[in-house]
Design a protein around this motif. Structure first.
Motif, short mmCIF file in Angstrom:
data_model
loop_
_atom_site.label_atom_id
_atom_site.label_comp_id
_atom_site.label_asym_id
_atom_site.label_seq_id
_atom_site.Cartn_x
_atom_site.Cartn_y
_atom_site.Cartn_z
N ASP A 37 20.44 35.56 7.27
CA ASP A 37 19.28 34.68 7.44
C ASP A 37 19.60 33.69 8.55
OD1 ASP A 37 16.77 33.65 7.08
OD2 ASP A 37 17.00 33.30 4.94
N SER A 39 18.95 29.62 9.92
CA SER A 39 18.55 28.28 9.46
C SER A 39 17.16 27.95 9.99
CB SER A 39 19.56 27.24 9.93
OG SER A 39 19.58 27.17 11.34
N ALA A 40 16.51 26.99 9.35
CA ALA A 40 15.14 26.63 9.70
C ALA A 40 15.01 26.21 11.16
CB ALA A 40 14.65 25.51 8.78
N ASP A 41 16.05 25.55 11.69
CA ASP A 41 15.96 25.10 13.09
C ASP A 41 16.50 26.15 14.07
OD1 ASP A 41 18.70 24.97 12.74
OD2 ASP A 41 18.87 22.83 13.17
N SER A 43 19.51 27.18 14.56
CA SER A 43 20.82 26.90 15.16
C SER A 43 21.99 27.58 14.46
CB SER A 43 21.07 25.39 15.18
OG SER A 43 21.18 24.91 13.85
N GLU A 44 21.77 28.15 13.26
CA GLU A 44 22.86 28.77 12.52
C GLU A 44 22.43 30.10 11.91
OE1 GLU A 44 25.54 25.66 10.39
OE2 GLU A 44 23.45 25.08 10.05
N PHE A 46 23.45 32.74 8.72
CA PHE A 46 24.14 32.84 7.44
C PHE A 46 24.16 34.32 7.09
CE2 PHE A 46 21.93 28.83 7.68
CZ PHE A 46 22.94 27.94 7.41
#
Length: 76
Positions: A37, A39-41, A43-44, A46
């Protein structure tokens, strides 16, 4: 992989570029789900990855006269 998308003056999409290499688990597991997945922004990432498995410690223990130890625990 990543591409750059530009919409002006016309729609232009760049050639795919490798973002990173990883040892992620393949997406064809028994569980029908996504193993990553973002991140919402954005930048990462997972992700699910396989845990490293080390060989377990192997020992062979010989206990002699174990019956005398067992009987001694019942003596008060």
């Amino acid at each position: 992989m990543a591409v750059e998308v530009m919409t002006r003056p016309t729609l232009t999409i760049s050639s795919p570029q490798l973002m990173f290499k990883s040892e992620l688990m393949p997406g064809n597991t028994v569980v029908a789900s996504r193993e990553y997945d973002v991140s919402a922004d954005g930048s990462e990432f997972f992700a699910v990855s396989a845990a490293s498995q080390t060989d377990p410690e192997r020992r062979f223990v010989v206990v002699t006269e174990w019956s005398s130890m067992l009987c001694a625990s019942y003596v008060t």
